[in-house]
Scaffold this motif. Structure first.
Motif, PDB file in Angstrom:
ATOM      1  N   TRP A  21       0.842  -1.198   0.000  1.00 10.42           N
ATOM      2  CA  TRP A  21       0.000   0.000   0.000  1.00 10.42           C
ATOM      3  C   TRP A  21       0.879   1.252   0.000  1.00 10.42           C
ATOM      4  CZ3 TRP A  21      -5.196   1.183  -0.211  1.00 10.42           C
ATOM      5  CH2 TRP A  21      -5.585   2.449   0.245  1.00 10.42           C
ATOM      6  N   ILE A  22       1.875   1.272   0.866  1.00 11.22           N
ATOM      7  CA  ILE A  22       2.758   2.439   0.973  1.00 11.22           C
ATOM      8  C   ILE A  22       3.500   2.657  -0.340  1.00 11.22           C
ATOM      9  CG2 ILE A  22       4.686   3.448   2.253  1.00 11.22           C
ATOM     10  CD1 ILE A  22       3.886   1.608   4.594  1.00 11.22           C
ATOM     11  N   TRP A  23       4.020   1.573  -0.888  1.00  9.45           N
ATOM     12  CA  TRP A  23       4.808   1.674  -2.118  1.00  9.45           C
ATOM     13  C   TRP A  23       3.961   2.162  -3.285  1.00  9.45           C
ATOM     14  CZ3 TRP A  23       9.717   1.659  -3.607  1.00  9.45           C
ATOM     15  CH2 TRP A  23      10.014   1.432  -4.951  1.00  9.45           C
ATOM     16  N   LEU A  24       2.779   1.576  -3.469  1.00  8.42           N
ATOM     17  CA  LEU A  24       1.937   1.941  -4.605  1.00  8.42           C
ATOM     18  C   LEU A  24       1.411   3.369  -4.477  1.00  8.42           C
ATOM     19  CD1 LEU A  24      -0.118  -1.326  -5.257  1.00  8.42           C
ATOM     20  CD2 LEU A  24       1.701  -0.357  -6.667  1.00  8.42           C
TER      21      LEU A  24
ATOM     22  N   ILE B 264      -3.186  24.091 -18.892  1.00 10.76           N
ATOM     23  CA  ILE B 264      -2.113  24.201 -17.901  1.00 10.76           C
ATOM     24  C   ILE B 264      -2.644  23.858 -16.517  1.00 10.76           C
ATOM     25  CG2 ILE B 264      -0.497  25.787 -16.792  1.00 10.76           C
ATOM     26  CD1 ILE B 264      -0.408  27.349 -19.432  1.00 10.76           C
ATOM     27  N   LEU B 265      -3.810  24.406 -16.178  1.00 13.07           N
ATOM     28  CA  LEU B 265      -4.395  24.130 -14.867  1.00 13.07           C
ATOM     29  C   LEU B 265      -4.795  22.669 -14.730  1.00 13.07           C
ATOM     30  CD1 LEU B 265      -6.604  27.282 -14.119  1.00 13.07           C
ATOM     31  CD2 LEU B 265      -4.352  26.677 -13.205  1.00 13.07           C
ATOM     32  N   ALA B 266      -5.200  22.047 -15.834  1.00 15.51           N
ATOM     33  CA  ALA B 266      -5.568  20.631 -15.774  1.00 15.51           C
ATOM     34  C   ALA B 266      -4.362  19.796 -15.356  1.00 15.51           C
ATOM     35  CB  ALA B 266      -6.094  20.177 -17.129  1.00 15.51           C
ATOM     36  N   TYR B 267      -3.236  20.008 -16.029  1.00 17.30           N
ATOM     37  CA  TYR B 267      -2.044  19.226 -15.678  1.00 17.30           C
ATOM     38  C   TYR B 267      -1.479  19.643 -14.325  1.00 17.30           C
ATOM     39  CZ  TYR B 267      -1.809  16.742 -20.087  1.00 17.30           C
ATOM     40  OH  TYR B 267      -2.083  15.892 -21.136  1.00 17.30           O
ATOM     41  N   SER B 268      -1.666  20.896 -13.966  1.00 12.14           N
ATOM     42  CA  SER B 268      -1.234  21.302 -12.632  1.00 12.14           C
ATOM     43  C   SER B 268      -2.067  20.605 -11.562  1.00 12.14           C
ATOM     44  CB  SER B 268      -1.342  22.825 -12.482  1.00 12.14           C
ATOM     45  OG  SER B 268      -2.691  23.237 -12.313  1.00 12.14           O
ATOM     46  N   THR B 269      -3.359  20.407 -11.837  1.00 15.63           N
ATOM     47  CA  THR B 269      -4.205  19.676 -10.904  1.00 15.63           C
ATOM     48  C   THR B 269      -3.738  18.235 -10.772  1.00 15.63           C
ATOM     49  OG1 THR B 269      -6.107  21.078 -11.454  1.00 15.63           O
ATOM     50  CG2 THR B 269      -6.569  18.941 -10.423  1.00 15.63           C
ATOM     51  N   ILE B 270      -3.399  17.623 -11.900  1.00 16.24           N
ATOM     52  CA  ILE B 270      -2.880  16.262 -11.863  1.00 16.24           C
ATOM     53  C   ILE B 270      -1.642  16.185 -10.980  1.00 16.24           C
ATOM     54  CG2 ILE B 270      -1.783  14.472 -13.269  1.00 16.24           C
ATOM     55  CD1 ILE B 270      -3.619  15.409 -15.587  1.00 16.24           C
ATOM     56  N   SER B 271      -0.730  17.144 -11.161  1.00 10.56           N
ATOM     57  CA  SER B 271       0.506  17.118 -10.382  1.00 10.56           C
ATOM     58  C   SER B 271       0.239  17.337  -8.900  1.00 10.56           C
ATOM     59  CB  SER B 271       1.481  18.179 -10.908  1.00 10.56           C
ATOM     60  OG  SER B 271       1.004  19.487 -10.638  1.00 10.56           O
ATOM     61  N   GLN B 272      -0.659  18.252  -8.563  1.00 12.38           N
ATOM     62  CA  GLN B 272      -0.957  18.520  -7.160  1.00 12.38           C
ATOM     63  C   GLN B 272      -1.657  17.341  -6.494  1.00 12.38           C
ATOM     64  OE1 GLN B 272      -0.041  21.596  -5.535  1.00 12.38           O
ATOM     65  NE2 GLN B 272       1.168  21.644  -7.420  1.00 12.38           N
ATOM     66  N   LEU B 273      -2.506  16.647  -7.245  1.00 14.89           N
ATOM     67  CA  LEU B 273      -3.139  15.442  -6.705  1.00 14.89           C
ATOM     68  C   LEU B 273      -2.099  14.363  -6.441  1.00 14.89           C
ATOM     69  CD1 LEU B 273      -6.296  15.280  -8.999  1.00 14.89           C
ATOM     70  CD2 LEU B 273      -6.253  15.875  -6.586  1.00 14.89           C
ATOM     71  N   GLY B 274      -1.117  14.258  -7.345  1.00 14.26           N
ATOM     72  CA  GLY B 274      -0.031  13.319  -7.111  1.00 14.26           C
ATOM     73  C   GLY B 274       0.772  13.668  -5.880  1.00 14.26           C
ATOM     74  N   LEU B 275       0.956  14.962  -5.640  1.00 12.83           N
ATOM     75  CA  LEU B 275       1.678  15.412  -4.452  1.00 12.83           C
ATOM     76  C   LEU B 275       0.968  14.944  -3.186  1.00 12.83           C
ATOM     77  CD1 LEU B 275       3.088  18.993  -3.902  1.00 12.83           C
ATOM     78  CD2 LEU B 275       1.700  17.917  -2.139  1.00 12.83           C
ATOM     79  N   ILE B 276      -0.351  15.171  -3.126  1.00 13.85           N
ATOM     80  CA  ILE B 276      -1.111  14.771  -1.941  1.00 13.85           C
ATOM     81  C   ILE B 276      -1.103  13.260  -1.777  1.00 13.85           C
ATOM     82  CG2 ILE B 276      -3.391  14.843  -0.845  1.00 13.85           C
ATOM     83  CD1 ILE B 276      -3.938  17.416  -2.466  1.00 13.85           C
ATOM     84  N   MET B 277      -1.250  12.537  -2.892  1.00 18.68           N
ATOM     85  CA  MET B 277      -1.276  11.074  -2.835  1.00 18.68           C
ATOM     86  C   MET B 277       0.057  10.533  -2.323  1.00 18.68           C
ATOM     87  SD  MET B 277      -3.578   8.691  -3.550  1.00 18.68           S
ATOM     88  CE  MET B 277      -4.644   9.204  -4.889  1.00 18.68           C
ATOM     89  N   SER B 278       1.165  11.098  -2.795  1.00 15.22           N
ATOM     90  CA  SER B 278       2.478  10.615  -2.358  1.00 15.22           C
ATOM     91  C   SER B 278       2.672  10.850  -0.868  1.00 15.22           C
ATOM     92  CB  SER B 278       3.585  11.308  -3.159  1.00 15.22           C
ATOM     93  OG  SER B 278       3.600  12.707  -2.921  1.00 15.22           O
ATOM     94  N   LEU B 279       2.171  11.962  -0.368  1.00 17.42           N
ATOM     95  CA  LEU B 279       2.282  12.241   1.068  1.00 17.42           C
ATOM     96  C   LEU B 279       1.470  11.249   1.889  1.00 17.42           C
ATOM     97  CD1 LEU B 279       2.105  16.149   1.053  1.00 17.42           C
ATOM     98  CD2 LEU B 279       4.068  14.740   1.766  1.00 17.42           C
ATOM     99  N   LEU B 280       0.280  10.900   1.402  1.00 13.88           N
ATOM    100  CA  LEU B 280      -0.520   9.912   2.122  1.00 13.88           C
ATOM    101  C   LEU B 280       0.180   8.560   2.139  1.00 13.88           C
ATOM    102  CD1 LEU B 280      -4.142  10.730   0.870  1.00 13.88           C
ATOM    103  CD2 LEU B 280      -3.211  11.098   3.162  1.00 13.88           C
ATOM    104  N   GLY B 281       0.876   8.223   1.043  1.00 14.24           N
ATOM    105  CA  GLY B 281       1.611   6.959   1.007  1.00 14.24           C
ATOM    106  C   GLY B 281       2.752   6.937   2.001  1.00 14.24           C
ATOM    107  N   ILE B 282       3.535   8.017   2.041  1.00 14.87           N
ATOM    108  CA  ILE B 282       4.651   8.083   2.988  1.00 14.87           C
ATOM    109  C   ILE B 282       4.119   8.082   4.421  1.00 14.87           C
ATOM    110  CG2 ILE B 282       6.603   9.453   3.791  1.00 14.87           C
ATOM    111  CD1 ILE B 282       7.011   8.132   1.062  1.00 14.87           C
ATOM    112  N   GLY B 283       3.046   8.829   4.656  1.00 16.21           N
ATOM    113  CA  GLY B 283       2.482   8.907   6.006  1.00 16.21           C
ATOM    114  C   GLY B 283       1.922   7.594   6.498  1.00 16.21           C
ATOM    115  N   ALA B 284       1.511   6.725   5.567  1.00 17.23           N
ATOM    116  CA  ALA B 284       0.972   5.430   5.971  1.00 17.23           C
ATOM    117  C   ALA B 284       2.023   4.573   6.661  1.00 17.23           C
ATOM    118  CB  ALA B 284       0.410   4.701   4.752  1.00 17.23           C
ATOM    119  N   ALA B 285       3.293   4.888   6.484  1.00 15.11           N
ATOM    120  CA  ALA B 285       4.353   4.130   7.139  1.00 15.11           C
ATOM    121  C   ALA B 285       4.258   4.220   8.654  1.00 15.11           C
ATOM    122  CB  ALA B 285       5.712   4.642   6.669  1.00 15.11           C
TER     123      ALA B 285
END
Length: 801
Positions: free
Chosen positions: A273-276, A301-322
């Motif tokens: 879960w953390i890795w994915l 531009i805003l569409a791809y910026s939204t994609i990147s920001q969602l990835g940012l939040i998702m990656s933080l949730l993955g690291i925090g799950a540790a």
């Protein structure tokens, strides 16, 4: 129904009345009738704030299908409350914005606001449902309503394309999530999220755990536009700007984030879960920010910026799950990532919502969103320029705005990824801060593009469709409120710290149970020895240089052929599916009834025969079977000979006579078995059928059957024999393995007592099975009306001709 349930479904109820309100008050913008609802809902959910901050959860249950464990259980904790406030608060601002953005003369406002209310209610249902089946129902409703909103301007081909694309990808994820829900139910025996969390440590070793984990993540990744499912989000920008500001910055795309956060207490005990979650998130962050720079459409531009920001939040949730995966390590080391995820979730909704509205204003007042045609608007649209500066600089992570604070916390979380010791994460964990820093550089670049390419430089009025001017005050209120929040949260971040602390308790409840206290205190300054500070300095320096010399390096984007893009893969895949399905359909749709019957009967033999063999269901018990008498054998032989003889008859008349002989022989069986009514009915039907056949064939062209070439087809023979043998064996097996006593004795004892009739067959048809008979008669009546109408229509047309 409790007030909480009513609050959730109130947008769905109001949606029913919107068309009538729109028709009754055509001179008043329909949005004004809608605006009070999200405001009232926002105020209502604010009443839960004090309890949620203290870790309290409010739960109300409305029975639905209790026998299956499915009830509409609404639960308001800090996590659900945060999303409910975003949905209703930003929803109110979007409705106010849309009143001035959408013309009541040119747009179908009744449809727009119905779709918007459907989406609002569906999102509230998603974030406040404790029952997974109910959550799934609302989840799919978000996909359906967003499909309608994205395709709102259905006269545009790109709008229809974007709507279809979003529907296909998100519904695929939704079906995968449903699979995960069913697998989780098999492991836990409950659909309740709260109860499943209590069983988390037990189910992590279950053989179905990994499959359920992947199914849930597919649902989350598709909804939140994670790599490689991100391709639907840019095409969804064909929707009106209020839709983009609502769905694609604050609500729908956050549904996947919500799902990951909500299920973290269940699945975070697995390193997979953390890795994915962290790995897919950081890839999405990098790819979204890198792709945003190449676009010239502001919403693109805003569409791809939204994609990147969602990835940012998702990656933080993955690291925090540790923090749950490694209870022996100081969990606080990893909870900082969860803090950053929650904080940035809130910040992103404010600055991205304001930016979408800003782009809508630019498009509305200039007639274009293409940055190649824009420039020099700073003095013409000063308020809009100010909104753009605050929103974009916050997104770029510059002080003193709220995005700077959560970006610094993001760097902290990524630096700690190196300490996670699974799947060689301690070795490859360095990739996370590197990709995070590179992505932040591109985030800085596209943020600068939004501001400076639009509002500074040379003014080009000849390339604009309308004369630009500042937007009306009504259109400015909503983005001004959002950028005000950007500034206020940036200056006083700890005002939202109690809510963030409560949300962390919802995401990591096991740590609360172990007595851990979350320390949420957000600082602007961490000292010169902070690596996050120097990462930010590096982002600004490199970002400025790359922005200044964009012309020298953006040619790299042209080296990526469009035919190898993910969009091309989607389009080609869809075309291949359509082509393949057409070929397959054309292969079996031969316009031959005989061929269709072969398919049906072959499938019938395969499915039923295989099932009977696998279940060992073929049973033959003759202990309760009456003796077969000689005249019965004779009748069976007559029926068999008559049926087979039809195949070899050389005239239609002979075939009809033989067919009638078979039917009359069957009626003799009824008479022998003491069923005179059935025998009489059979005789009448056979007489009428034979007469109708004679009448029909009389009008058909004559065919000399002596000239017909007959060929024996072994396949057809095998299928016909197989169907007959299988049905016979199933009938005998059913008679030989009765699980219950025959109901016939019940009719014998109650026909006269309860129905007052002596003829058992008539009483069964008219009384015991009265509704069945009524519906059969109704079907026959409808068919008769249809035939009569066709005959009348044909006669009428004949007279006209």
């Amino acid at each position: 129904m409790s007030l909480l349930h009513l609050a959730i479904i109130s947008p769905l109820i109001l949606a029913i009345f919107i068309p009538f309100v729109h028709k009754t008050f055509p001179k008043i913008h329909t949005g004004w009738f809608l605006l009070p609802l999200p405001i009232l809902l926002f105020v209502y959910f604010l009443s839960f704030l004090s309890g949620a901050i203290k870790g309290q959860a409010t739960m109300e249950t409305l029975p639905w299908i209790p026998s299956l464990g499915i009830d509409f259980t609404a639960r308001v904790d800090s996590l659900g409350l945060l999303f409910a406030l975003l949905i209703t608060g930003i929803g109110a601002l979007v409705v106010l914005y849309s009143i001035y953005y959408l013309s009541k003369e040119k747009e179908k406002l009744n449809q727009f606001y119905v779709y918007l209310l459907l989406f609002m209610g569906a999102m509230l249902g998603v974030v406040l449902s404790d029952n997974l089946i109910v959550l799934y129902a609302f989840w799919e409703l978000t996909s359906f309503s967003s499909f309608l909103l994205i395709g709102y301007w259905n006269h545009r081909e790109r709008s229809r394309y974007g709507a279809q694309k979003s529907m296909l990808i998100t519904v695929f994820g939704g079906l995968s999530m449903l699979g995960g829900i069913l697998l989780l139910y098999l492991m836990t025996g409950t659909f309740s999220i709260t109860e499943s969390i209590g069983l988390a440590e037990m189910i992590v070793t279950h053989e179905l755990f990994t499959a359920a984990l992947i199914c849930f993540l597919l649902g989350a990744f598709t909804k939140s536009a994670q790599f490689p499912f991100h391709i639907w989000l840019p095409d969804a920008m064909e929707a009106p700007t209020p839709v983009s500001a609502y769905l694609h910055s604050a609500t729908m795309v956050k549904a996947g984030i919500y799902l990951v956060a909500r299920l973290t207490p269940i699945f975070a005990f697995s390193g997979l879960w953390i890795w994915l979650v962290a790995g897919i998130g950081i890839i999405t962050l990098f790819w979204g920010s890198f792709s945003a720079v190449r676009h010239t459409d502001l919403k693109g531009i805003l569409a791809y910026s939204t994609i990147s920001q969602l990835g940012l939040i998702m990656s933080l949730l993955g690291i925090g799950a540790a923090a749950l995966h490694y209870p022996s390590i100081d969990a606080g080391f990893y909870t900082a990532a969860v803090t950053a995820a929650v904080f940035h979730l809130l910040n992103h909704a404010t600055f991205k919502g304001s930016l979408f509205m800003m782009v809508g204003i630019v498009d509305h007042e200039t007639g274009t969103r293409d940055i190649r045609n824009l420039g020099g608007l700073m003095t013409i649209m000063p308020i809009t320029f100010t909104i753009a500066v605050i929103g974009a600089f916050s997104m770029a992570g510059l002080p003193p705005f709220n995005g700077f604070l959560s970006k610094e916390m993001f760097f902290t979380g990524m630096l700690r990824a190196q300490e996670i010791g699974f799947f060689n994460m301690d070795t490859f964990g360095i990739i996370f801060p590197i990709l995070a820093w590179i992505a932040s550089v591109f985030t800085f670049i596209y943020s600068m593009i939004i501001v400076f390419k639009t509002f500074t430089g040379k003014f080009q009025p000849e390339k604009l469709k309308v004369k630009p001017h500042e937007a009306p005050i009504g259109m400015l209120i909503s983005p001004v409120i959002l950028v005000s929040l950007v500034v206020l949260i940036g200056l006083f971040p700890n005002t939202v710290a109690p809510l963030i602390k409560g949300v962390m308790g919802s995401i990591l409840p096991q740590l609360i149970q172990e007595g851990m206290e979350f320390d949420v205190h957000i600082y602007h300054w961490h000292g010169f020895d902070s690596p996050e500070l120097w990462m930010t300095v590096g982002v600004v320096i490199i970002g400025v240089l790359l922005y200044k010399y964009m012309a020298k390096w953006t040619g790299v984007y042209t080296r990526m052929p469009e035919r190898f893009s993910f969009n091309a893969a989607y389009d080609n895949g869809l075309a291949m599916i359509q082509k393949g399905s057409n070929s397959f359909t054309n292969a079996y749709m031969t316009n031959s009834i005989r061929t269709y019957l072969i398919y049906i009967f072959a499938f019938f033999i395969f499915i039923l025969g295989t099932t009977m063999v696998v279940k060992n269901a073929f049973v033959l018990d003759t202990t309760n079977v009456a003796d077969i008498r000689a005249f019965e054998v004779v009748l069976v032989a007559i029926i068999a000979i008559g049926s087979i003889s039809i195949l070899f008859a050389k005239s239609r008349m002979t075939s009809i006579i033989l067919l009638g002989a078979v039917g009359y022989s069957v009626s003799l069986f009824y008479a022998i078995f003491r069923a005179p009514d059935l025998a009489l009915t059979q005789l009448v039907i056979e007489t009428v059928s034979v007469a109708l056949f004679l009448l029909a064939f009389y009008h058909l062209p004559k065919v000399n059957r002596h000239e017909e070439k007959r060929t024996f087809k072994m396949g057809n023979a095998l299928i016909s024999v197989g169907v007959g043998a299988l049905v016979t064996l199933i009938a005998l097996s059913a008679h030989s393995s009765k699980a219950f006593d025959s109901i016939s004795q019940y009719y014998v004892e109650n026909t006269y007592k309860k129905a007052g009739g002596e003829n058992m067959v008539n009483v069964i048809l008219v009384d015991f099975r009265g509704f069945d008979t009524l519906f059969e008669i109704t079907v026959l009546g409808i068919a008769a009306l249809g035939i009569f109408s066709l005959i009348k229509l044909r006669l009428t047309r004949g007279k006209e001709q």
